[in-house]
Design a protein around this motif. Structure first.
Motif, PDB file in Angstrom:
ATOM      1  N   ASP A 277       0.833  -1.206   0.000  1.00 55.38           N
ATOM      2  CA  ASP A 277       0.000   0.000   0.000  1.00 55.38           C
ATOM      3  C   ASP A 277       0.864   1.251   0.000  1.00 55.38           C
ATOM      4  O   ASP A 277       1.789   1.382   0.806  1.00 55.38           O
ATOM      5  N   LYS A 278       0.552   2.168  -0.895  1.00 52.77           N
ATOM      6  CA  LYS A 278       1.277   3.441  -0.999  1.00 52.77           C
ATOM      7  C   LYS A 278       0.297   4.567  -0.691  1.00 52.77           C
ATOM      8  O   LYS A 278      -0.682   4.759  -1.417  1.00 52.77           O
ATOM      9  N   PRO A 279       0.511   5.335   0.389  1.00 49.34           N
ATOM     10  CA  PRO A 279      -0.408   6.433   0.718  1.00 49.34           C
ATOM     11  C   PRO A 279      -0.426   7.487  -0.393  1.00 49.34           C
ATOM     12  O   PRO A 279       0.612   7.819  -0.966  1.00 49.34           O
ATOM     13  N   LEU A 280      -1.616   8.020  -0.662  1.00 53.40           N
ATOM     14  CA  LEU A 280      -1.779   9.074  -1.669  1.00 53.40           C
ATOM     15  C   LEU A 280      -2.121  10.416  -1.026  1.00 53.40           C
ATOM     16  O   LEU A 280      -1.649  11.456  -1.467  1.00 53.40           O
ATOM     17  N   ALA A 281      -2.963  10.385  -0.003  1.00 51.88           N
ATOM     18  CA  ALA A 281      -3.404  11.613   0.661  1.00 51.88           C
ATOM     19  C   ALA A 281      -3.904  11.254   2.048  1.00 51.88           C
ATOM     20  O   ALA A 281      -4.421  10.153   2.272  1.00 51.88           O
ATOM     21  N   ALA A 282      -3.746  12.195   2.980  1.00 56.18           N
ATOM     22  CA  ALA A 282      -4.110  11.926   4.369  1.00 56.18           C
ATOM     23  C   ALA A 282      -5.130  12.934   4.880  1.00 56.18           C
ATOM     24  O   ALA A 282      -5.215  14.063   4.386  1.00 56.18           O
ATOM     25  N   ASN A 283      -5.885  12.500   5.875  1.00 57.02           N
ATOM     26  CA  ASN A 283      -6.852  13.348   6.575  1.00 57.02           C
ATOM     27  C   ASN A 283      -7.936  13.909   5.665  1.00 57.02           C
ATOM     28  O   ASN A 283      -8.420  15.021   5.870  1.00 57.02           O
ATOM     29  N   ILE A 284      -8.322  13.130   4.646  1.00 55.65           N
ATOM     30  CA  ILE A 284      -9.438  13.540   3.800  1.00 55.65           C
ATOM     31  C   ILE A 284     -10.740  13.150   4.491  1.00 55.65           C
ATOM     32  O   ILE A 284     -10.789  12.231   5.312  1.00 55.65           O
ATOM     33  N   THR A 285     -11.807  13.871   4.180  1.00 55.29           N
ATOM     34  CA  THR A 285     -13.117  13.561   4.742  1.00 55.29           C
ATOM     35  C   THR A 285     -14.135  13.227   3.659  1.00 55.29           C
ATOM     36  O   THR A 285     -15.218  12.738   3.975  1.00 55.29           O
ATOM     37  N   ARG A 286     -13.794  13.501   2.393  1.00 56.35           N
ATOM     38  CA  ARG A 286     -14.749  13.238   1.314  1.00 56.35           C
ATOM     39  C   ARG A 286     -14.029  12.751   0.065  1.00 56.35           C
ATOM     40  O   ARG A 286     -13.013  13.317  -0.354  1.00 56.35           O
ATOM     41  N   LEU A 287     -14.571  11.678  -0.523  1.00 57.24           N
ATOM     42  CA  LEU A 287     -14.080  11.141  -1.786  1.00 57.24           C
ATOM     43  C   LEU A 287     -15.107  11.491  -2.856  1.00 57.24           C
ATOM     44  O   LEU A 287     -16.263  11.058  -2.780  1.00 57.24           O
ATOM     45  N   VAL A 288     -14.711  12.303  -3.822  1.00 56.70           N
ATOM     46  CA  VAL A 288     -15.629  12.743  -4.887  1.00 56.70           C
ATOM     47  C   VAL A 288     -15.393  11.873  -6.113  1.00 56.70           C
ATOM     48  O   VAL A 288     -14.352  11.963  -6.765  1.00 56.70           O
TER      49      VAL A 288
END
Length: 329
Positions: free
Chosen positions: A109-120
Motif C-alpha cells: 500500500d502506498k499512501p496518496l493523501a491523508a486526513n481527507i473527509t470526502r471522496l468525490v
C-alpha cells in the motif's frame, strides 16, 4: 538497490520510538524554550524528501524530514522545527484520521493523501462509466471511513432527455444513501452543487481518465496556475510541482487535494469480510445466511440473494461483489 524490508519487530520499534518522540515534542511545544521551537503544520505538497508545510499562521516553509518517519503525504499533520527564515525540519508525523492509499507495483500500500473527509467520484457520459470501477471507489471510501459523493459531469454533452436517462442510471446509489449531483464546468452556476458539498470538507477527486477532473479542478480553482507557480517558487521544486499532489484552500472553507496519483485506482489488500462491509446495503443481511461459510453465489438460504430477489439489493452490486471476491480468491 532494493530497499531492505523491515521485520515486524523493527516496525513495532519504529512506531514506539515515533510515539515517544511525538509525546516528547508535544510537551516541548507547550514549554518551548529558545532554540527548541516545535510547531504543528500541514503538508501542502511533497516531492521526494522535500515538503511544503503550512504553519498555523498560514506561512509556508520548505522542510526536509527524517527518513525514519515513513511515508509523509499531502494533507498530513506534522510537528516541525524552523532552521531558517523559511526553512525547517519535520521531526514527527501526527496520527492520521484517514489515509487514501493504493497498491504499488510490488503490491504494498502506498499512501496518496491523508486526513481527507470526502471522496468525490467523478463520472461522465463519455467515457462511459463502469459500475465496477464506481463500486471500487465506494468500497475504498467505506473502508477508510470517509463520505463519498457521486458527481455526474459534462451535462452539456447530452440532450435533456439523454441526461435524465444518465442520471436515472445512478439512482440506485441514491437509494443506498450516496448523494448524486450533476455538474458542468461549462455552464453558469454549474459548479454550485459541488461547491456546496465541498464546504467544510477535505476532498479528493477520483475517476477514470477523461471524465473531466482537471476541468473541474481548474474551474473550482481559477487561479490554480498562479498558485502552482507560487508553490514552485516557495518550495524550490520547479516544474515538478505540477505533477505532485497539492492541497488547496477555497474561500468557502473547503479544502481540496489536487492529486495526479488517482488517475488510476485499485483496491489494496483486503479480505472477503472487509469486501462485504464495503457494500453498505449488505449490512442488514450479513451473518444471516443459512450457512456460515456462504459465498453468496447459489447457496440455498443466502440472505444476499434473497435480498436481491426482494429488490433490496441491486443485482449489479451483487454481481460486482462476486467478481471482486473472485479476484481475492
Amino acid at each position: 538497490m532494493a530497499r531492505r524490508r523491515l521485520t515486524k519487530r523493527q516496525r513495532e520499534r519504529i512506531a514506539q520510538v515515533q510515539e515517544e518522540r511525538r509525546d516528547r515534542l508535544a510537551r516541548q511545544a507547550l514549554n518551548a524554550s529558545e532554540g527548541e521551537e516545535v510547531h504543528q503544520g500541514r503538508v501542502i505538497s511533497r516531492h521526494g524528501q522535500h515538503l511544503l508545510v503550512q504553519a498555523v499562521n498560514g506561512q509556508q516553509y520548505h522542510c526536509l524530514f527524517r527518513q525514519n518517519l515513513g511515508e509523509i503525504v499531502c494533507g498530513d499533520k506534522v510537528l516541525w522545527q524552523p532552521v531558517a527564515d523559511d526553512q525547517g525540519v519535520v521531526v514527527s508525523l501526527l496520527p492520521r484520521n484517514t489515509v487514501l492509499s493504493r497498491p504499488d507495483y510490488s503490491g504494498r500500500d502506498k499512501p496518496l493523501a491523508a486526513n481527507i473527509t470526502r471522496l468525490v467520484v467523478v463520472l461522465a457520459p463519455r467515457p462511459p462509466p463502469t459500475g465496477y470501477l464506481t463500486d471500487q471507489y465506494l468500497i475504498a471510501a467505506e473502508l477508510i471511513g470517509v463520505n463519498a459523493l457521486i458527481t455526474l459531469n459534462k451535462a452539456d454533452l447530452l440532450s435533456p432527455d439523454e441526461w435524465q436517462a444518465f442520471q436515472q442510471e445512478f439512482s440506485r446509489y441514491e437509494n443506498i444513501g450516496y448523494p448524486v449531483i450533476s455538474v458542468s464546468a461549462k455552464k453558469e452556476h454549474g459548479l454550485e452543487p459541488l461547491l456546496e458539498h465541498l464546504k467544510g470538507q477535505t476532498s479528493i477527486l477520483v475517476g477514470q481518465s477523461g471524465v473531466g477532473k482537471s476541468s473541474l479542478i481548474n474551474a473550482i480553482l481559477p487561479h490554480r496556475d498562479e498558485a502552482v507557480g507560487a508553490l514552485s517558487e516557495t518550495s524550490g521544486l520547479g516544474r515538478h510541482t505540477t505533477s505532485v499532489a497539492t492541497l488547496h484552500f477555497l474561500d468557502n472553507g473547503a479544502e481540496i487535494i489536487d492529486s495526479p496519483g488517482v488517475r488510476s485506482f485499485r483496491l489494496g489488500k483486503i479480505d472477503r469480510r472487509e469486501l462485504e462491509t464495503g457494500f453498505r446495503e449488505f449490512s442488514p443481511y450479513l451473518g444471516k445466511c443459512r450457512f456460515s461459510n456462504c459465498r453468496h453465489r447459489n447457496e440455498p438460504g443466502c440472505a444476499l440473494i434473497e435480498a436481491v430477489e426482494a429488490g433490496n439489493i441491486h443485482p449489479e452490486r451483487l454481481k460486482n461483489f462476486l467478481h471482486m471476491a473472485e479476484q481475492l480468491d
